[in-house]
Write a protein that holds these residues in place. Structure first.
Motif, PDB file in Angstrom:
ATOM      1  N   ILE A  13      -1.722 -55.579  34.720  1.00 39.16           N
ATOM      2  CA  ILE A  13      -0.382 -55.133  34.296  1.00 39.16           C
ATOM      3  C   ILE A  13      -0.246 -55.277  32.782  1.00 39.16           C
ATOM      4  O   ILE A  13       0.201 -54.365  32.076  1.00 39.16           O
ATOM      5  CB  ILE A  13       0.701 -55.943  35.054  1.00 39.16           C
ATOM      6  N   ARG A  14      -0.666 -56.420  32.270  1.00 36.51           N
ATOM      7  CA  ARG A  14      -0.604 -56.676  30.820  1.00 36.51           C
ATOM      8  C   ARG A  14      -1.505 -55.703  30.053  1.00 36.51           C
ATOM      9  O   ARG A  14      -1.158 -55.254  28.969  1.00 36.51           O
ATOM     10  CB  ARG A  14      -1.041 -58.104  30.519  1.00 36.51           C
ATOM     11  N   ALA A  15      -2.681 -55.415  30.635  1.00 40.53           N
ATOM     12  CA  ALA A  15      -3.628 -54.535  29.946  1.00 40.53           C
ATOM     13  C   ALA A  15      -3.016 -53.158  29.707  1.00 40.53           C
ATOM     14  O   ALA A  15      -3.343 -52.482  28.730  1.00 40.53           O
ATOM     15  CB  ALA A  15      -4.911 -54.404  30.768  1.00 40.53           C
ATOM     16  N   ARG A  16      -2.110 -52.768  30.591  1.00 45.26           N
ATOM     17  CA  ARG A  16      -1.436 -51.474  30.433  1.00 45.26           C
ATOM     18  C   ARG A  16      -0.166 -51.614  29.600  1.00 45.26           C
ATOM     19  O   ARG A  16       0.529 -50.622  29.345  1.00 45.26           O
ATOM     20  CB  ARG A  16      -1.093 -50.916  31.819  1.00 45.26           C
ATOM     21  N   GLY A  17       0.200 -52.839  29.244  1.00 47.47           N
ATOM     22  CA  GLY A  17       1.420 -53.058  28.453  1.00 47.47           C
ATOM     23  C   GLY A  17       2.693 -52.847  29.255  1.00 47.47           C
ATOM     24  O   GLY A  17       3.754 -52.558  28.692  1.00 47.47           O
ATOM     25  N   ILE A  18       2.585 -53.007  30.579  1.00 45.77           N
ATOM     26  CA  ILE A  18       3.756 -52.778  31.444  1.00 45.77           C
ATOM     27  C   ILE A  18       4.564 -54.069  31.538  1.00 45.77           C
ATOM     28  O   ILE A  18       4.031 -55.105  31.944  1.00 45.77           O
ATOM     29  CB  ILE A  18       3.300 -52.334  32.855  1.00 45.77           C
ATOM     30  N   PRO A  19       5.853 -54.046  31.178  1.00 44.93           N
ATOM     31  CA  PRO A  19       6.640 -55.272  31.311  1.00 44.93           C
ATOM     32  C   PRO A  19       6.877 -55.648  32.771  1.00 44.93           C
ATOM     33  O   PRO A  19       7.074 -54.783  33.624  1.00 44.93           O
ATOM     34  CB  PRO A  19       7.958 -54.953  30.604  1.00 44.93           C
ATOM     35  N   LEU A  20       6.857 -56.960  33.013  1.00 48.20           N
ATOM     36  CA  LEU A  20       7.039 -57.513  34.360  1.00 48.20           C
ATOM     37  C   LEU A  20       8.278 -58.406  34.288  1.00 48.20           C
ATOM     38  O   LEU A  20       8.420 -59.201  33.354  1.00 48.20           O
ATOM     39  CB  LEU A  20       5.778 -58.335  34.674  1.00 48.20           C
ATOM     40  N   THR A  21       9.172 -58.270  35.258  1.00 46.26           N
ATOM     41  CA  THR A  21      10.378 -59.106  35.266  1.00 46.26           C
ATOM     42  C   THR A  21      10.473 -59.845  36.594  1.00 46.26           C
ATOM     43  O   THR A  21       9.931 -59.389  37.604  1.00 46.26           O
ATOM     44  CB  THR A  21      11.660 -58.257  35.086  1.00 46.26           C
ATOM     45  N   ASN A  22      11.167 -60.980  36.602  1.00 50.15           N
ATOM     46  CA  ASN A  22      11.398 -61.721  37.854  1.00 50.15           C
ATOM     47  C   ASN A  22      12.839 -62.232  37.865  1.00 50.15           C
ATOM     48  O   ASN A  22      13.658 -61.781  37.046  1.00 50.15           O
ATOM     49  CB  ASN A  22      10.367 -62.845  38.017  1.00 50.15           C
TER      50      ASN A  22
ATOM     51  N   GLY B 165      19.248 -55.172  37.910  1.00 48.85           N
ATOM     52  CA  GLY B 165      19.680 -55.120  36.503  1.00 48.85           C
ATOM     53  C   GLY B 165      18.525 -54.913  35.538  1.00 48.85           C
ATOM     54  O   GLY B 165      18.667 -54.237  34.514  1.00 48.85           O
ATOM     55  N   ASN B 166      17.371 -55.481  35.865  1.00 51.48           N
ATOM     56  CA  ASN B 166      16.198 -55.291  34.999  1.00 51.48           C
ATOM     57  C   ASN B 166      15.764 -53.824  34.970  1.00 51.48           C
ATOM     58  O   ASN B 166      15.446 -53.293  33.903  1.00 51.48           O
ATOM     59  CB  ASN B 166      15.052 -56.181  35.480  1.00 51.48           C
ATOM     60  N   LEU B 167      15.780 -53.162  36.123  1.00 52.96           N
ATOM     61  CA  LEU B 167      15.392 -51.747  36.157  1.00 52.96           C
ATOM     62  C   LEU B 167      16.441 -50.891  35.455  1.00 52.96           C
ATOM     63  O   LEU B 167      16.112 -49.987  34.673  1.00 52.96           O
ATOM     64  CB  LEU B 167      15.194 -51.281  37.604  1.00 52.96           C
ATOM     65  N   GLN B 168      17.710 -51.206  35.715  1.00 49.02           N
ATOM     66  CA  GLN B 168      18.799 -50.478  35.037  1.00 49.02           C
ATOM     67  C   GLN B 168      18.659 -50.591  33.527  1.00 49.02           C
ATOM     68  O   GLN B 168      18.776 -49.609  32.793  1.00 49.02           O
ATOM     69  CB  GLN B 168      20.132 -51.095  35.436  1.00 49.02           C
ATOM     70  N   ALA B 169      18.424 -51.808  33.054  1.00 52.85           N
ATOM     71  CA  ALA B 169      18.315 -52.048  31.611  1.00 52.85           C
ATOM     72  C   ALA B 169      17.151 -51.242  31.035  1.00 52.85           C
ATOM     73  O   ALA B 169      17.287 -50.598  29.987  1.00 52.85           O
ATOM     74  CB  ALA B 169      18.114 -53.541  31.337  1.00 52.85           C
ATOM     75  N   HIS B 170      16.031 -51.258  31.735  1.00 45.66           N
ATOM     76  CA  HIS B 170      14.858 -50.521  31.238  1.00 45.66           C
ATOM     77  C   HIS B 170      15.184 -49.047  31.058  1.00 45.66           C
ATOM     78  O   HIS B 170      14.909 -48.461  29.999  1.00 45.66           O
ATOM     79  CB  HIS B 170      13.677 -50.684  32.192  1.00 45.66           C
ATOM     80  N   PHE B 171      15.780 -48.437  32.097  1.00 39.94           N
ATOM     81  CA  PHE B 171      16.007 -46.994  32.029  1.00 39.94           C
ATOM     82  C   PHE B 171      17.194 -46.638  31.129  1.00 39.94           C
ATOM     83  O   PHE B 171      17.349 -45.486  30.749  1.00 39.94           O
ATOM     84  CB  PHE B 171      16.142 -46.406  33.444  1.00 39.94           C
ATOM     85  N   ALA B 172      18.013 -47.633  30.777  1.00 42.73           N
ATOM     86  CA  ALA B 172      19.095 -47.397  29.805  1.00 42.73           C
ATOM     87  C   ALA B 172      18.606 -47.675  28.386  1.00 42.73           C
ATOM     88  O   ALA B 172      19.380 -47.597  27.432  1.00 42.73           O
ATOM     89  CB  ALA B 172      20.286 -48.288  30.144  1.00 42.73           C
ATOM     90  N   GLY B 173      17.345 -48.038  28.240  1.00 42.22           N
ATOM     91  CA  GLY B 173      16.805 -48.325  26.905  1.00 42.22           C
ATOM     92  C   GLY B 173      17.326 -49.626  26.330  1.00 42.22           C
ATOM     93  O   GLY B 173      17.307 -49.840  25.114  1.00 42.22           O
ATOM     94  N   LYS B 174      17.787 -50.509  27.219  1.00 39.41           N
ATOM     95  CA  LYS B 174      18.310 -51.813  26.761  1.00 39.41           C
ATOM     96  C   LYS B 174      17.266 -52.908  26.968  1.00 39.41           C
ATOM     97  O   LYS B 174      16.327 -52.731  27.747  1.00 39.41           O
ATOM     98  CB  LYS B 174      19.585 -52.161  27.548  1.00 39.41           C
ATOM     99  N   PRO B 175      17.443 -54.086  26.335  1.00 35.04           N
ATOM    100  CA  PRO B 175      16.495 -55.182  26.558  1.00 35.04           C
ATOM    101  C   PRO B 175      16.497 -55.613  28.026  1.00 35.04           C
ATOM    102  O   PRO B 175      17.551 -55.638  28.668  1.00 35.04           O
ATOM    103  CB  PRO B 175      17.035 -56.315  25.664  1.00 35.04           C
ATOM    104  N   LEU B 176      15.334 -55.950  28.534  1.00 33.23           N
ATOM    105  CA  LEU B 176      15.239 -56.440  29.908  1.00 33.23           C
ATOM    106  C   LEU B 176      15.985 -57.766  30.024  1.00 33.23           C
ATOM    107  O   LEU B 176      16.040 -58.543  29.064  1.00 33.23           O
ATOM    108  CB  LEU B 176      13.770 -56.623  30.282  1.00 33.23           C
ATOM    109  N   LEU B 177      16.574 -58.020  31.191  1.00 32.90           N
ATOM    110  CA  LEU B 177      17.373 -59.243  31.368  1.00 32.90           C
ATOM    111  C   LEU B 177      16.478 -60.476  31.449  1.00 32.90           C
ATOM    112  O   LEU B 177      16.741 -61.490  30.801  1.00 32.90           O
ATOM    113  CB  LEU B 177      18.210 -59.143  32.650  1.00 32.90           C
ATOM    114  N   THR B 178      15.427 -60.391  32.267  1.00 29.38           N
ATOM    115  CA  THR B 178      14.563 -61.571  32.476  1.00 29.38           C
ATOM    116  C   THR B 178      13.085 -61.148  32.491  1.00 29.38           C
ATOM    117  O   THR B 178      12.430 -61.215  33.546  1.00 29.38           O
ATOM    118  CB  THR B 178      14.932 -62.280  33.802  1.00 29.38           C
ATOM    119  N   PRO B 179      12.576 -60.750  31.323  1.00 30.76           N
ATOM    120  CA  PRO B 179      11.146 -60.422  31.280  1.00 30.76           C
ATOM    121  C   PRO B 179      10.311 -61.699  31.392  1.00 30.76           C
ATOM    122  O   PRO B 179      10.758 -62.766  30.970  1.00 30.76           O
ATOM    123  CB  PRO B 179      10.980 -59.799  29.891  1.00 30.76           C
TER     124      PRO B 179
END
Ligand code: NDP
Length: 322
Positions: free
Chosen positions: A95-104, A306-320
């Motif tokens: 996941i990191r190798a692709r630069g994909i953010p992960l949230t929990n 909320g993390n997915l919403q934030a991503h697609f709204a171009g906002k900072p992720l809540l809990t990366p």
């Protein structure tokens, strides 16, 4: 004319692959905002091959298995949201190798998991499930329930003093327990005595509480040596992940009196719990339910969505995850 212009401009809902049987209210929220593909990779590989190039987000649970091979099939994947705090089933390197953010969903479940850890300690030491059955089965009139082990004032060793471990420690202080801990790195902000390994800690306590992450780095951290160090009067409590404890060694230790008892919320191969474990009277068992309250599941769902919403709204992720 205006309506058709609007329709042409309204963006398509992003495609989300769901990789767990999610809590229904979270699923409903996702379905309202996204085009959801519910475990299509498992149920319908042909359909999955067709939609995989469009998948922009993934929503999973704390116990989901997300190998590098699945990530590799999703070229447009932008973000992953985990409904849970543990993410040991996700191939983080890929996941990191692709630069994909992960949230929990950290912190919102600390109270519940800590409550469960303390509950399992009381259940195991005070034999509460057996005491309940004693009354129900009508055995009380024939004599008192046998004496059990006192919890208040006893020595508690915590393996993993992170967010949840600390919440357990704070509760245990209320029970007048003497607290010590082990982690890989001692905490400078905490005055509890530190031990360099689970075995060294186990030798000094009455109750050993396991609350580390799962995954390869902690696999069988609690093994036969640690159980032997805990000793014939010691109790093991596991609210972390089944993989952290060598379950076969634990069953043997419980069967042969190497330790006095255990309280478990998590297992090696959930939801399968070996008959040998279920048959034992000196273990209290719960079905990986530590965060399973209405209140906490709602808070977790709000964060996961909320993390997915934030991503697609171009906002900072809540809990990366850092
Ligand atoms: P944190 O990341 O805040 O804390 C983890 C702690 O474990 C840290 O103190 C860390 O310290 C320690 N740790 C990590 N690796 C090791 C190791 N090899 N040996 C000893 N200590 C180690 O996580 P949380 O407290 O938020 O959550 C902990 C875990 O609880 C989750 O990852 C999840 O697996 C489990 N959990 C279980 C639930 C259930 O339903 N039963 C619900 C929620 C969580 P250091 O890095 O210095 O070693």
């Amino acid at each position: 004319m205006i309506l058709s212009n609007l329709a042409a401009k309204s963006p398509a809902k992003p495609d989300v692959l769901v990789v767990a049987k999610l809590w229904p209210p979270l699923m409903e929220a996702l379905q309202g905002a996204f085009t959801v593909h519910d475990r299509t990779h498992e149920s319908d590989p042909a359909a999955f091959a067709a939609i995989a190039p469009r998948i922009r987000a993934m929503s999973g649970g704390g116990e989901s298995k997300v190998p590098a091979s699945l990530i590799a099939q999703l070229p447009a994947l932008e973000v992953i949201s985990v409904f849970g705090v543990g993410y040991d089933g996700y191939d983080v390197a890929a996941i990191r190798a692709r630069g994909i953010p992960l949230t929990n969903t950290p912190d919102v479940l600390n109270d519940d998991v800590a409550d469960m850890g303390i509950s399992l300690m009381l259940m195991a030491a005070r034999k509460l499930p057996q005491a309940d059955r004693y009354v129900r089965d009508g055995k009380w009139p024939s004599g008192p329930f046998p004496l059990v082990r006192k919890v208040s004032g006893a020595r508690l060793g915590i393996v993993g003093l992170g967010r949840i471990g600390l919440a357990i420690a704070r509760r245990a202080e209320g029970f007048g327990m003497r607290i010590a801990y082990t982690t890989r790195t001692p905490r400078r902000d905490i005055a509890y005595p530190y031990f360099a390994s689970p075995a060294l800690l186990a030798a000094e306590v009455d109750f050993l509480m396991v609350i580390t992450p799962g995954g390869a780095a902690t696999r069988h951290l609690i093994n036969a040596e640690v159980l032997a160090a805990l000793g014939t009067k010691g109790y093991l409590i596991n609210v972390a992940r089944g993989s952290v404890v060598d379950q076969d060694a634990l069953i043997h230790a419980l069967q042969t009196g190497v330790i006095a008892g255990a309280g478990l919320d998590v297992y090696a191969d959930e939801p399968n719990v070996p008959e040998a474990l279920r048959a034992l009277d000196n273990v209290a068992l719960t079905p990986h339910a530590a965060s399973a309250t209405w209140q906490t599941r709602k808070a977790m769902a709000d964060l996961a969505f909320g993390n997915l919403q934030a991503h697609f709204a171009g906002k900072p992720l809540l809990t990366p995850i850092a």
